[in-house]
Write a protein that holds these residues in place. Structure first.
Motif, short mmCIF file in Angstrom:
data_model
loop_
_atom_site.label_atom_id
_atom_site.label_comp_id
_atom_site.label_asym_id
_atom_site.label_seq_id
_atom_site.Cartn_x
_atom_site.Cartn_y
_atom_site.Cartn_z
N GLU A 1 5.09 8.81 -48.02
CA GLU A 1 3.76 8.53 -47.47
C GLU A 1 3.07 7.43 -48.28
OE1 GLU A 1 0.01 11.20 -45.99
OE2 GLU A 1 0.74 11.58 -48.02
N ALA A 2 3.15 7.50 -49.60
CA ALA A 2 2.52 6.49 -50.46
C ALA A 2 3.17 5.12 -50.25
CB ALA A 2 2.62 6.90 -51.92
N PHE A 3 4.48 5.09 -50.14
CA PHE A 3 5.17 3.81 -49.95
C PHE A 3 4.82 3.18 -48.60
CE2 PHE A 3 8.83 5.29 -52.94
CZ PHE A 3 8.03 5.07 -54.04
N TRP A 4 4.76 4.01 -47.55
CA TRP A 4 4.39 3.48 -46.24
C TRP A 4 2.92 3.03 -46.23
CZ3 TRP A 4 7.65 1.37 -43.34
CH2 TRP A 4 8.86 1.94 -42.98
N THR A 5 2.07 3.74 -46.96
CA THR A 5 0.66 3.34 -47.05
C THR A 5 0.55 1.98 -47.73
OG1 THR A 5 -0.06 5.65 -47.09
CG2 THR A 5 -1.61 4.00 -47.93
N ASP A 6 1.30 1.79 -48.83
CA ASP A 6 1.34 0.47 -49.49
C ASP A 6 1.81 -0.61 -48.52
OD1 ASP A 6 0.62 1.67 -51.88
OD2 ASP A 6 2.64 1.57 -52.76
N ALA A 7 2.85 -0.30 -47.77
CA ALA A 7 3.41 -1.28 -46.84
C ALA A 7 2.40 -1.64 -45.76
CB ALA A 7 4.70 -0.74 -46.21
N ALA A 8 1.65 -0.64 -45.28
CA ALA A 8 0.68 -0.88 -44.21
C ALA A 8 -0.50 -1.72 -44.72
CB ALA A 8 0.17 0.45 -43.66
N THR A 9 -0.93 -1.47 -45.95
CA THR A 9 -2.11 -2.17 -46.46
C THR A 9 -1.78 -3.50 -47.12
OG1 THR A 9 -2.02 -0.89 -48.51
CG2 THR A 9 -3.45 -0.06 -46.76
N ALA A 10 -0.66 -3.57 -47.84
CA ALA A 10 -0.33 -4.78 -48.60
C ALA A 10 0.88 -5.53 -48.05
CB ALA A 10 -0.08 -4.41 -50.07
N GLY A 11 1.61 -4.88 -47.14
CA GLY A 11 2.81 -5.52 -46.61
C GLY A 11 4.00 -5.45 -47.55
N GLN A 12 3.81 -4.79 -48.68
CA GLN A 12 4.90 -4.63 -49.65
C GLN A 12 4.68 -3.34 -50.44
OE1 GLN A 12 4.77 -8.00 -52.24
NE2 GLN A 12 2.75 -7.53 -53.05
#
Length: 162
Positions: free
Chosen positions: A60-71
């Motif tokens: 969940e944290a990794f996908w949240t990072d990906a959604a907000t920062a693209g990485q």
């Protein structure tokens, strides 16, 4: 002179076959349901996925990072351990419908996480984190909800005293 010893020389006499008494019915020890023995491992399994560094929360944290920062740094992390599905003996499933429901929810969460981590790895490798983040977040949140939904069933069994 030699004829006296002939009686002591072994011959190829067939061994008698064991006989089965037709009046004795073989019995097996019947299996007895033990619903409560599953509570501790199931609580631990669900908790290990939804605690802050558990497999579901990390994803969940990794996908949240990906959604907000693209990485995300998650692409450089090792995959967490995801256990096999919990196997509930049929006798225990039949003895407790709530236990069966809890196991089904936990196993559903585990299956969703396996797929989620596969999809995350694919998104990392293809450079398409932002594109997969929306669906990835929905999927991991569904897995978390499944683990959380299992807990009241386990609580009901624990609190019933049976």
């Amino acid at each position: 002179f030699n004829s006296g010893y002939q009686a002591f020389i072994p011959t190829n006499t067939p061994m008698p076959e064991p006989t089965i008494d037709p009046f004795v019915t073989p019995t097996t020890t019947p299996a007895v349901a033990n619903v409560r023995q599953h509570l501790s491992p199931l609580y631990e399994l669900a908790d290990s996925m939804i605690r802050p560094n558990g497999g579901a929360r990390l994803l969940e944290a990794f996908w949240t990072d990906a959604a907000t920062a693209g990485q995300t740094d998650g692409c450089r992390s090792n995959l967490p351990f995801l256990p096999e599905n919990y196997v509930l003996p049929q006798i225990d499933r039949e003895a407790s419908q709530p236990l069966g429901q809890a196991v089904d929810l936990i196993n559903s969460g585990l299956q969703s996480l396996r797929i989620g981590w596969t999809n995350f790895t694919f998104a990392c490798n293809s450079g398409n984190l932002r594109g997969g983040a929306g669906q990835g977040l929905r999927d991991v949140q569904t897995a978390i909800a499944a683990f959380q939904a299992a807990l009241p069933y386990l609580d009901a069994i624990r609190d019933s005293g049976t």
